[in-house]
Design a protein around this motif. Structure first.
Motif: not given
Length: 114
Positions: A33-47
């Protein structure tokens, strides 16, 4: 002659998008779950950065949930960019608070269920 010190632009309002997701497992969620959150956060941050609408400021894990914080000058614009990535996270229940102004200003806020 004008003095530049007296012609400063007004500070842009600090709006926020605060996303809260319920996790499973222990107080900090499970490792996947933490891995999914970290990946989503990076993607959202880039957008968010590419759209120039603000910045994703990080997360907070604890109490069986995760909160993702983002700030910018317009909460609606910020959420519009963040929304696809936030909705893609599978954790529920989940909601977002759009805050219009600084917390100390008794800001208006709006809750959106995900």
């Amino acid at each position: 002659m004008q003095d530049a010190l007296f012609n400063l632009p007004d500070e842009a309002p600090e709006h926020a998008v605060i996303a809260r997701f319920q996790l499973g497992g222990d107080d900090f969620g499970e490792a996947d779950q933490r891995s999914l959150v970290f990946a989503a956060e990076r993607s959202i941050g880039a957008a968010v950065a590419a759209a120039g609408v603000g910045e994703v400021d990080g997360n907070e894990f604890g109490g069986g949930e995760v909160v993702i914080y983002a700030y910018g000058s317009d909460a609606e614009d910020l959420f519009r960019v963040m929304e696809p990535g936030l909705r893609a996270l599978p954790f529920r229940p989940a909601h977002v608070v759009l805050r219009y102004g600084k917390p100390a200003d008794d800001s208006v806020s709006e809750r959106v269920e995900l």
